[in-house]
Design a protein around this motif. Sequence first.
Motif, PDB file in Angstrom:
ATOM      1  N   SER A 108      32.598  36.525  47.533  1.00  0.00           N
ATOM      2  CA  SER A 108      33.983  36.084  47.738  1.00  0.00           C
ATOM      3  C   SER A 108      34.944  37.060  47.080  1.00  0.00           C
ATOM      4  O   SER A 108      34.607  37.722  46.092  1.00  0.00           O
ATOM      5  N   ALA A 109      36.128  37.160  47.665  1.00  0.00           N
ATOM      6  CA  ALA A 109      37.134  38.123  47.206  1.00  0.00           C
ATOM      7  C   ALA A 109      38.208  37.431  46.379  1.00  0.00           C
ATOM      8  O   ALA A 109      38.712  36.376  46.761  1.00  0.00           O
ATOM      9  N   GLN A 110      38.530  38.033  45.256  1.00  0.00           N
ATOM     10  CA  GLN A 110      39.671  37.591  44.454  1.00  0.00           C
ATOM     11  C   GLN A 110      40.803  38.595  44.631  1.00  0.00           C
ATOM     12  O   GLN A 110      40.671  39.768  44.273  1.00  0.00           O
ATOM     13  N   HIS A 111      41.913  38.117  45.164  1.00  0.00           N
ATOM     14  CA  HIS A 111      43.044  38.973  45.496  1.00  0.00           C
ATOM     15  C   HIS A 111      43.786  39.457  44.255  1.00  0.00           C
ATOM     16  O   HIS A 111      44.400  40.525  44.257  1.00  0.00           O
ATOM     17  N   GLY A 112      43.730  38.685  43.190  1.00  0.00           N
ATOM     18  CA  GLY A 112      44.420  39.050  41.956  1.00  0.00           C
ATOM     19  C   GLY A 112      45.646  38.192  41.725  1.00  0.00           C
ATOM     20  O   GLY A 112      46.290  37.714  42.657  1.00  0.00           O
ATOM     21  N   SER A 113      45.972  37.999  40.463  1.00  0.00           N
ATOM     22  CA  SER A 113      47.022  37.057  40.074  1.00  0.00           C
ATOM     23  C   SER A 113      48.412  37.652  40.177  1.00  0.00           C
ATOM     24  O   SER A 113      48.602  38.862  40.098  1.00  0.00           O
ATOM     25  N   TRP A 114      49.375  36.758  40.386  1.00  0.00           N
ATOM     26  CA  TRP A 114      50.782  37.121  40.184  1.00  0.00           C
ATOM     27  C   TRP A 114      51.374  36.228  39.106  1.00  0.00           C
ATOM     28  O   TRP A 114      52.266  36.631  38.369  1.00  0.00           O
ATOM     29  N   ASN A 115      50.862  35.009  38.956  1.00  0.00           N
ATOM     30  CA  ASN A 115      51.434  34.010  38.066  1.00  0.00           C
ATOM     31  C   ASN A 115      50.645  33.959  36.760  1.00  0.00           C
ATOM     32  O   ASN A 115      50.036  32.954  36.427  1.00  0.00           O
ATOM     33  N   ARG A 116      50.636  35.097  36.042  1.00  0.00           N
ATOM     34  CA  ARG A 116      49.869  35.174  34.808  1.00  0.00           C
ATOM     35  C   ARG A 116      50.422  36.319  33.966  1.00  0.00           C
ATOM     36  O   ARG A 116      50.716  37.379  34.499  1.00  0.00           O
ATOM     37  N   THR A 117      50.543  36.118  32.652  1.00  0.00           N
ATOM     38  CA  THR A 117      51.080  37.187  31.807  1.00  0.00           C
ATOM     39  C   THR A 117      50.093  38.331  31.680  1.00  0.00           C
ATOM     40  O   THR A 117      50.483  39.488  31.561  1.00  0.00           O
TER      41      THR A 117
ATOM     42  N   PRO B  83      47.189  39.853  33.980  1.00  0.00           N
ATOM     43  CA  PRO B  83      46.621  39.700  35.319  1.00  0.00           C
ATOM     44  C   PRO B  83      45.099  39.663  35.304  1.00  0.00           C
ATOM     45  O   PRO B  83      44.447  40.276  34.448  1.00  0.00           O
ATOM     46  N   VAL B  84      44.548  38.918  36.279  1.00  0.00           N
ATOM     47  CA  VAL B  84      43.097  38.839  36.456  1.00  0.00           C
ATOM     48  C   VAL B  84      42.786  38.925  37.950  1.00  0.00           C
ATOM     49  O   VAL B  84      43.659  38.725  38.794  1.00  0.00           O
ATOM     50  N   GLY B  85      41.532  39.201  38.260  1.00  0.00           N
ATOM     51  CA  GLY B  85      41.106  39.200  39.652  1.00  0.00           C
ATOM     52  C   GLY B  85      40.944  40.598  40.198  1.00  0.00           C
ATOM     53  O   GLY B  85      40.519  41.511  39.502  1.00  0.00           O
ATOM     54  N   ALA B  86      41.313  40.759  41.478  1.00  0.00           N
ATOM     55  CA  ALA B  86      41.139  42.026  42.200  1.00  0.00           C
ATOM     56  C   ALA B  86      39.700  42.495  42.090  1.00  0.00           C
ATOM     57  O   ALA B  86      39.402  43.604  41.638  1.00  0.00           O
ATOM     58  N   ARG B  87      38.788  41.638  42.562  1.00  0.00           N
ATOM     59  CA  ARG B  87      37.371  41.931  42.454  1.00  0.00           C
ATOM     60  C   ARG B  87      36.607  41.099  43.488  1.00  0.00           C
ATOM     61  O   ARG B  87      37.167  40.202  44.128  1.00  0.00           O
ATOM     62  N   VAL B  88      35.357  41.421  43.640  1.00  0.00           N
ATOM     63  CA  VAL B  88      34.462  40.654  44.507  1.00  0.00           C
ATOM     64  C   VAL B  88      33.476  39.917  43.609  1.00  0.00           C
ATOM     65  O   VAL B  88      32.849  40.513  42.727  1.00  0.00           O
ATOM     66  N   MET B  89      33.347  38.607  43.854  1.00  0.00           N
ATOM     67  CA  MET B  89      32.474  37.762  43.059  1.00  0.00           C
ATOM     68  C   MET B  89      31.207  37.427  43.844  1.00  0.00           C
ATOM     69  O   MET B  89      31.184  37.494  45.082  1.00  0.00           O
ATOM     70  N   PHE B  90      30.155  37.049  43.104  1.00  0.00           N
ATOM     71  CA  PHE B  90      28.935  36.580  43.753  1.00  0.00           C
ATOM     72  C   PHE B  90      28.524  35.248  43.143  1.00  0.00           C
ATOM     73  O   PHE B  90      28.478  35.094  41.917  1.00  0.00           O
TER      74      PHE B  90
ATOM     75  N   SER C 256      45.324  48.965  32.250  1.00  0.00           N
ATOM     76  CA  SER C 256      46.755  48.860  31.942  1.00  0.00           C
ATOM     77  C   SER C 256      47.445  47.770  32.747  1.00  0.00           C
ATOM     78  O   SER C 256      48.651  47.573  32.615  1.00  0.00           O
ATOM     79  N   GLY C 257      46.688  47.055  33.589  1.00  0.00           N
ATOM     80  CA  GLY C 257      47.263  45.955  34.355  1.00  0.00           C
ATOM     81  C   GLY C 257      47.860  46.352  35.685  1.00  0.00           C
ATOM     82  O   GLY C 257      48.632  45.587  36.278  1.00  0.00           O
ATOM     83  N   GLU C 258      47.478  47.525  36.198  1.00  0.00           N
ATOM     84  CA  GLU C 258      47.997  48.004  37.481  1.00  0.00           C
ATOM     85  C   GLU C 258      46.975  47.753  38.581  1.00  0.00           C
ATOM     86  O   GLU C 258      45.789  48.037  38.426  1.00  0.00           O
ATOM     87  N   TYR C 259      47.445  47.228  39.716  1.00  0.00           N
ATOM     88  CA  TYR C 259      46.575  47.034  40.866  1.00  0.00           C
ATOM     89  C   TYR C 259      46.507  48.325  41.675  1.00  0.00           C
ATOM     90  O   TYR C 259      47.530  48.845  42.113  1.00  0.00           O
ATOM     91  N   ILE C 260      45.286  48.820  41.907  1.00  0.00           N
ATOM     92  CA  ILE C 260      45.110  49.944  42.825  1.00  0.00           C
ATOM     93  C   ILE C 260      44.462  49.465  44.121  1.00  0.00           C
ATOM     94  O   ILE C 260      44.162  50.263  45.008  1.00  0.00           O
ATOM     95  N   GLY C 261      44.271  48.182  44.199  1.00  0.00           N
ATOM     96  CA  GLY C 261      43.730  47.549  45.394  1.00  0.00           C
ATOM     97  C   GLY C 261      43.686  46.058  45.186  1.00  0.00           C
ATOM     98  O   GLY C 261      43.673  45.572  44.044  1.00  0.00           O
ATOM     99  N   ARG C 262      43.688  45.295  46.298  1.00  0.00           N
ATOM    100  CA  ARG C 262      43.633  43.837  46.202  1.00  0.00           C
ATOM    101  C   ARG C 262      42.703  43.309  47.300  1.00  0.00           C
ATOM    102  O   ARG C 262      43.112  43.148  48.452  1.00  0.00           O
ATOM    103  N   PRO C 263      41.455  43.031  46.964  1.00  0.00           N
ATOM    104  CA  PRO C 263      40.513  42.535  47.966  1.00  0.00           C
ATOM    105  C   PRO C 263      40.965  41.218  48.579  1.00  0.00           C
ATOM    106  O   PRO C 263      41.515  40.347  47.888  1.00  0.00           O
ATOM    107  N   VAL C 264      40.720  41.069  49.877  1.00  0.00           N
ATOM    108  CA  VAL C 264      41.122  39.876  50.617  1.00  0.00           C
ATOM    109  C   VAL C 264      39.931  39.151  51.218  1.00  0.00           C
ATOM    110  O   VAL C 264      39.806  37.941  51.104  1.00  0.00           O
ATOM    111  N   ASP C 265      39.056  39.892  51.904  1.00  0.00           N
ATOM    112  CA  ASP C 265      37.976  39.248  52.637  1.00  0.00           C
ATOM    113  C   ASP C 265      36.709  40.079  52.521  1.00  0.00           C
ATOM    114  O   ASP C 265      36.759  41.277  52.196  1.00  0.00           O
TER     115      ASP C 265
END
Length: 418
Positions: free
Chosen positions: A342-351, A353-360, A383-392
């Motif tokens: 499953s894909a985690q797109h990454g947070s916007w509502n968090r001081t 950020p977490v996510g932007a990864r693929v989970m099993f 540093s908290g920068e998104y270089i990608g945001r997995p979706v599917d």
Amino acid sequence: MIRMLMSTVALAGLVAATNAFAQGDDNMTKLRGMQSTGTSMDFRTIEQTGDYADQLRSNLENVKLPSGFKIELYAVVPDARHIAIGPQGVVTFVGTRKQDVWAVTDRDKNRVADEVKQFAPSIDFAIPNGVCFSDDGFLYLAEQNRVLVLPAAEFFYESPDVAVDEIVPKGELVPTSEESFNHTARVCRIGPDDKLYVSLGQPFNVPPTEKAGLYERTGIGGIIRMNRDGSGREVFARGVRNSVGMQFNPANGDLWFTDNQVDGMGDDIPPGELNRATEAGQNFGFPWYGGGTVRTNEYKDAEVPADVVQPEVEMAAHAADLGMDFYTGTSFPQKYRGGIFSAQHGSWNRTQPVGARVMFTPVNEDGTAGETEAFAEGWLTDSGEYIGRPVDVAVMKDGSLLVSDDLAGAIYRISYDD
């Protein structure tokens, strides 16, 4: 004079928009009658080489995977969201949250796409996020407020004109009063009962109580199912805030789905969810629960339905769990077979950020979930920068795993070589 000029420009824009909508409706009428629309054969295509593709490959050096796995750029696909791999293995269709659907082909079968082009340019799409195939080759496309079926899409994709029908006409998936800019990225699947399932995210963070009756009747904030011709619509699951990923377990037919939970409650609550529906009619707790067993402020004094089903897995809060697929291949090690990526797109509502990864998540013999772990991560830098945001994610016929990324505009391929 300025006011008159602005009025003239506004009128011209209105006329142009009206003509465009009329042209789109006229095209649909022609296509449903198997008539040519006269749309140009000059397809919009996406360059697959050059500096941009090279930079995406460089970014992938940040992604960490278990030993033996590698990740590569499969295709540059603008705004890439949900993925539908054709049953014949000829074309992969990719939806977006804008107005395009992309057809991705690997003609020489070297596991890198040769061509990415606009699919069915004679059709005006509106948020065509949800793409899914039936086993017999029908492509279903769930838009913001319409569902299309495209027979033989893998055959007609070379033409601007395609065989198509509306199984849920425009304006009838949800009432037009509930069309929103928020939570309208639909997803779809064909179930083992040969019915079409569509998720209907509700548009609010937490909906007002006066919406409850309407949402209950129409399936907003839930998952609906229908016959493949659009008849026999019913609400399959309720209490779902905004699911943007679902798949059936091929081992027993259970429907698993991710759900994005309530914002604004803090960094660490409520958890995201991975749910399992074992039968029709189950309630998964929203809006009484904001995620897991965390009560929403808006419904904290309301009586919770007695039959609420809690999630199989509580995910990190605000990681935005989206697309998912069961691993049905054989090229990955045994521990992954039959489990869920499953894909985690990454947070916007968090001081932080977490996510932007693929989970099993492994699935036990009794159909329950094992312990979830990170499988591919690194699209969120230290540093908290998104270089990608997995979706599917989607399993290819050769057992490799495709991952879409709507920030970078890309599809990646994860393979295993021991």
